[in-house]
Design a protein around this motif. Structure first.
Motif, short mmCIF file in Angstrom:
data_model
loop_
_atom_site.label_atom_id
_atom_site.label_comp_id
_atom_site.label_asym_id
_atom_site.label_seq_id
_atom_site.Cartn_x
_atom_site.Cartn_y
_atom_site.Cartn_z
N GLY A 194 -2.97 -19.51 11.77
CA GLY A 194 -2.63 -19.42 13.46
C GLY A 194 -1.21 -19.96 13.34
O GLY A 194 -0.48 -19.79 14.37
N THR A 195 -0.49 -20.18 12.43
CA THR A 195 0.72 -20.67 12.34
C THR A 195 1.53 -19.59 11.24
O THR A 195 2.60 -18.87 11.74
N THR A 196 0.92 -18.99 10.10
CA THR A 196 1.64 -17.98 9.19
C THR A 196 0.47 -16.96 8.94
O THR A 196 -0.45 -17.12 9.19
N THR A 197 0.99 -15.80 8.44
CA THR A 197 0.19 -14.72 8.05
C THR A 197 0.71 -14.46 6.51
O THR A 197 1.71 -14.53 6.06
N THR A 198 -0.58 -14.42 5.82
CA THR A 198 -0.52 -14.49 4.30
C THR A 198 -1.00 -13.28 3.77
O THR A 198 -2.16 -12.75 4.28
N ILE A 199 -0.09 -12.40 3.10
CA ILE A 199 -0.45 -10.92 2.45
C ILE A 199 -0.20 -11.04 1.22
O ILE A 199 0.59 -11.18 0.84
N THR A 200 -1.46 -10.49 0.22
CA THR A 200 -1.52 -10.27 -0.89
C THR A 200 -1.59 -9.01 -1.15
O THR A 200 -2.26 -8.11 -0.79
N ALA A 201 -0.44 -8.49 -2.03
CA ALA A 201 -0.41 -7.12 -2.14
C ALA A 201 0.02 -6.71 -4.00
O ALA A 201 0.50 -7.65 -4.80
N GLN A 202 -0.68 -5.60 -4.36
CA GLN A 202 -0.45 -5.13 -5.62
C GLN A 202 -0.02 -3.75 -5.80
O GLN A 202 0.04 -3.10 -4.56
N ASP A 203 0.50 -3.37 -6.70
CA ASP A 203 0.60 -1.77 -6.92
C ASP A 203 -0.54 -1.13 -7.14
O ASP A 203 -1.25 -1.42 -8.09
N PRO A 204 -0.76 -0.30 -6.09
CA PRO A 204 -2.36 0.40 -6.49
C PRO A 204 -2.38 1.16 -7.49
O PRO A 204 -3.75 1.40 -7.88
N ASP A 205 -1.41 1.69 -8.04
CA ASP A 205 -1.47 2.38 -9.15
C ASP A 205 -1.52 1.71 -10.27
O ASP A 205 -1.98 2.20 -11.35
N ASN A 206 -0.79 0.47 -10.51
CA ASN A 206 -0.83 -0.25 -11.62
C ASN A 206 -1.37 -1.69 -11.23
O ASN A 206 -0.50 -2.89 -11.38
N PRO A 207 -2.47 -2.04 -10.85
CA PRO A 207 -2.99 -3.77 -10.63
C PRO A 207 -2.79 -4.41 -11.72
O PRO A 207 -2.71 -5.71 -11.42
#
Length: 203
Positions: free
Chosen positions: A132-145
Protein backbone atom coordinates in the motif's frame (compact mmCIF):
# COMPACT_ATOMS: atom_id res chain seq x y z
CA UNK A 1 37.53 -9.06 2.73
CA UNK A 2 34.39 -11.08 3.20
CA UNK A 3 31.99 -8.19 3.73
CA UNK A 4 32.69 -6.53 0.40
CA UNK A 5 33.00 -9.80 -1.50
CA UNK A 6 29.60 -10.80 -0.19
CA UNK A 7 28.24 -7.40 -1.18
CA UNK A 8 29.26 -8.02 -4.77
CA UNK A 9 27.17 -11.12 -5.20
CA UNK A 10 24.92 -10.07 -2.45
CA UNK A 11 24.72 -10.13 1.51
CA UNK A 12 22.06 -9.06 4.89
CA UNK A 13 18.36 -8.41 4.72
CA UNK A 14 16.53 -5.73 6.65
CA UNK A 15 12.81 -5.68 7.40
CA UNK A 16 11.17 -2.29 7.44
CA UNK A 17 8.00 -1.29 9.25
CA UNK A 18 5.84 0.74 6.90
CA UNK A 19 3.02 3.14 7.52
CA UNK A 20 -0.26 1.97 6.04
CA UNK A 21 -1.33 3.99 3.04
CA UNK A 22 -4.87 4.67 1.92
CA UNK A 23 -6.57 1.75 0.26
CA UNK A 24 -6.56 3.66 -3.01
CA UNK A 25 -2.77 3.34 -3.30
CA UNK A 26 -1.92 1.16 -6.29
CA UNK A 27 0.80 -1.37 -6.97
CA UNK A 28 3.28 -0.30 -9.64
CA UNK A 29 3.17 -2.49 -12.74
CA UNK A 30 6.23 -4.24 -14.14
CA UNK A 31 6.09 -2.00 -17.20
CA UNK A 32 6.01 1.15 -15.03
CA UNK A 33 9.10 0.01 -13.14
CA UNK A 34 10.89 -1.08 -16.33
CA UNK A 35 10.20 2.33 -17.90
CA UNK A 36 11.46 4.11 -14.79
CA UNK A 37 14.74 2.17 -14.77
CA UNK A 38 15.24 2.66 -18.52
CA UNK A 39 14.76 6.42 -18.14
CA UNK A 40 17.16 6.56 -15.18
CA UNK A 41 20.39 7.36 -17.00
CA UNK A 42 22.35 8.89 -14.11
CA UNK A 43 21.79 9.27 -10.38
CA UNK A 44 23.83 9.98 -7.28
CA UNK A 45 23.28 10.30 -3.57
CA UNK A 46 23.94 8.60 -0.26
CA UNK A 47 23.48 4.99 0.81
CA UNK A 48 23.42 2.86 3.92
CA UNK A 49 24.47 -0.77 3.60
CA UNK A 50 23.55 -3.53 6.02
CA UNK A 51 26.35 -6.06 5.86
CA UNK A 52 26.19 -9.80 6.31
CA UNK A 53 27.40 -9.57 9.91
CA UNK A 54 24.76 -6.98 10.81
CA UNK A 55 27.12 -3.99 10.77
CA UNK A 56 26.34 -0.79 8.89
CA UNK A 57 28.36 0.97 6.20
CA UNK A 58 27.58 4.35 4.63
CA UNK A 59 28.84 6.26 1.64
CA UNK A 60 28.08 7.84 -1.69
CA UNK A 61 26.67 6.04 -4.73
CA UNK A 62 26.96 6.99 -8.40
CA UNK A 63 24.93 5.27 -11.12
CA UNK A 64 25.41 5.68 -14.85
CA UNK A 65 23.38 3.29 -16.91
CA UNK A 66 24.03 1.08 -18.69
CA UNK A 67 26.54 -1.00 -16.80
CA UNK A 68 28.16 1.45 -14.40
CA UNK A 69 27.87 1.95 -10.65
CA UNK A 70 30.24 3.16 -7.92
CA UNK A 71 30.04 2.83 -4.12
CA UNK A 72 32.42 5.07 -2.19
CA UNK A 73 32.51 4.04 1.49
CA UNK A 74 32.88 6.59 4.26
CA UNK A 75 35.70 6.37 6.84
CA UNK A 76 36.73 4.45 8.81
CA UNK A 77 36.28 2.05 5.90
CA UNK A 78 38.90 2.26 3.18
CA UNK A 79 37.11 0.51 0.38
CA UNK A 80 35.40 1.04 -2.93
CA UNK A 81 33.11 -1.06 -5.13
CA UNK A 82 32.66 -0.13 -8.76
CA UNK A 83 31.34 -1.57 -12.01
CA UNK A 84 32.46 -0.59 -15.48
CA UNK A 85 33.54 -2.26 -18.68
CA UNK A 86 31.52 -5.38 -17.87
CA UNK A 87 33.41 -5.99 -14.62
CA UNK A 88 32.85 -5.36 -10.93
CA UNK A 89 35.91 -4.51 -8.84
CA UNK A 90 36.17 -4.48 -5.05
CA UNK A 91 39.00 -2.35 -3.69
CA UNK A 92 40.24 -2.80 -0.13
CA UNK A 93 43.11 -0.74 1.28
CA UNK A 94 44.12 -3.73 3.43
CA UNK A 95 44.75 -5.89 0.39
CA UNK A 96 48.15 -6.02 -1.29
CA UNK A 97 46.97 -8.18 -4.20
CA UNK A 98 44.82 -5.62 -6.00
CA UNK A 99 41.03 -5.56 -6.29
CA UNK A 100 38.83 -8.63 -6.48
CA UNK A 101 37.14 -8.63 -9.89
CA UNK A 102 34.04 -10.39 -11.18
CA UNK A 103 31.96 -10.31 -14.38
CA UNK A 104 29.03 -7.95 -13.94
CA UNK A 105 26.74 -10.36 -15.77
CA UNK A 106 27.22 -12.89 -12.97
CA UNK A 107 25.78 -10.57 -10.31
CA UNK A 108 22.13 -9.62 -9.70
CA UNK A 109 23.07 -5.93 -9.98
CA UNK A 110 23.26 -6.38 -13.74
CA UNK A 111 19.45 -6.49 -13.80
CA UNK A 112 19.08 -2.79 -12.93
CA UNK A 113 22.15 -1.77 -14.93
CA UNK A 114 21.13 -3.39 -18.23
CA UNK A 115 20.69 -1.13 -21.25
CA UNK A 116 17.11 -2.31 -21.73
CA UNK A 117 15.36 -3.46 -18.59
CA UNK A 118 12.35 -5.66 -19.32
CA UNK A 119 10.87 -7.08 -16.14
CA UNK A 120 8.13 -8.66 -18.21
CA UNK A 121 10.48 -11.33 -19.57
CA UNK A 122 9.49 -14.89 -18.80
CA UNK A 123 10.91 -16.25 -15.52
CA UNK A 124 12.58 -12.92 -14.63
CA UNK A 125 10.23 -11.73 -11.87
CA UNK A 126 9.69 -14.17 -9.03
CA UNK A 127 7.89 -11.78 -6.67
CA UNK A 128 5.68 -8.71 -7.14
CA UNK A 129 3.86 -7.31 -4.12
CA UNK A 130 2.64 -4.06 -2.59
CA UNK A 131 1.99 -3.07 1.02
CA UNK A 132 0.00 0.00 0.00
CA UNK A 133 3.01 2.28 0.40
CA UNK A 134 5.73 0.57 -1.60
CA UNK A 135 5.98 -1.94 -4.44
CA UNK A 136 8.52 -4.74 -4.04
CA UNK A 137 9.78 -6.68 -7.06
CA UNK A 138 12.13 -9.65 -6.88
CA UNK A 139 13.96 -10.38 -10.14
CA UNK A 140 16.58 -12.80 -11.40
CA UNK A 141 18.46 -13.50 -14.61
CA UNK A 142 15.98 -15.92 -16.25
CA UNK A 143 18.81 -17.67 -18.06
CA UNK A 144 21.02 -17.97 -14.96
CA UNK A 145 18.88 -18.07 -11.81
CA UNK A 146 21.80 -19.66 -9.96
CA UNK A 147 23.45 -16.22 -9.78
CA UNK A 148 20.89 -15.07 -7.20
CA UNK A 149 18.30 -12.31 -7.25
CA UNK A 150 17.65 -8.69 -6.43
CA UNK A 151 14.63 -7.48 -4.45
CA UNK A 152 13.87 -3.86 -5.30
CA UNK A 153 11.59 -1.53 -3.34
CA UNK A 154 9.91 1.38 -5.12
CA UNK A 155 7.66 4.23 -4.07
CA UNK A 156 5.19 5.94 -6.41
CA UNK A 157 4.24 9.52 -7.35
CA UNK A 158 6.92 9.89 -8.58
CA UNK A 159 8.30 6.39 -9.07
CA UNK A 160 11.58 6.07 -7.17
CA UNK A 161 13.92 3.22 -6.29
CA UNK A 162 14.43 3.34 -2.52
CA UNK A 163 16.36 0.20 -1.63
CA UNK A 164 17.40 -3.23 -2.81
CA UNK A 165 18.42 -6.53 -1.28
CA UNK A 166 20.81 -8.69 -3.27
CA UNK A 167 20.76 -12.42 -2.52
CA UNK A 168 23.65 -14.50 -3.81
CA UNK A 169 23.89 -18.11 -4.94
CA UNK A 170 24.29 -19.41 -1.38
CA UNK A 171 21.50 -17.29 0.10
CA UNK A 172 23.52 -14.56 1.82
CA UNK A 173 22.14 -11.06 1.47
CA UNK A 174 23.12 -7.40 1.38
CA UNK A 175 20.70 -4.52 1.84
CA UNK A 176 21.39 -1.11 0.28
CA UNK A 177 19.13 1.77 1.32
CA UNK A 178 19.29 4.85 -0.89
CA UNK A 179 18.91 8.39 0.44
CA UNK A 180 18.94 11.90 -1.00
CA UNK A 181 19.16 10.46 -4.51
CA UNK A 182 19.24 12.99 -7.33
CA UNK A 183 18.52 11.70 -10.82
CA UNK A 184 20.01 13.29 -13.92
CA UNK A 185 23.08 15.43 -14.26
CA UNK A 186 26.50 14.69 -15.62
CA UNK A 187 28.74 12.00 -14.11
CA UNK A 188 32.08 11.50 -15.83
CA UNK A 189 32.96 8.07 -17.20
CA UNK A 190 36.25 8.28 -15.32
CA UNK A 191 34.44 7.41 -12.09
CA UNK A 192 33.80 3.93 -13.49
CA UNK A 193 37.24 3.27 -15.00
CA UNK A 194 38.57 0.26 -13.11
CA UNK A 195 42.05 0.37 -14.69
CA UNK A 196 42.52 4.01 -13.70
CA UNK A 197 41.32 3.28 -10.17
CA UNK A 198 43.82 0.43 -9.92
CA UNK A 199 46.64 2.82 -10.80
CA UNK A 200 45.43 5.32 -8.20
CA UNK A 201 45.28 2.70 -5.45
CA UNK A 202 48.79 1.52 -6.29
CA UNK A 203 50.26 5.02 -5.91
Amino acid sequence: MNTKRTFLKGAAALAFATIAAPASAQQLSLSQVSNYLNQLQTAQGGFTQINGDGTLSTGQIYIKRPGRIRFEYNPPEQSLVMAGGGQVAIFDARSNTGPDRYPLNQTPLKIILERNVDLGRARMVTGHTSDGTTTTITAQDPDNPQYGNIQMVFTANPVELRQWIVTDDVGSQTTVILNDMVAGGSIGDIKFNIQREMRNWNN
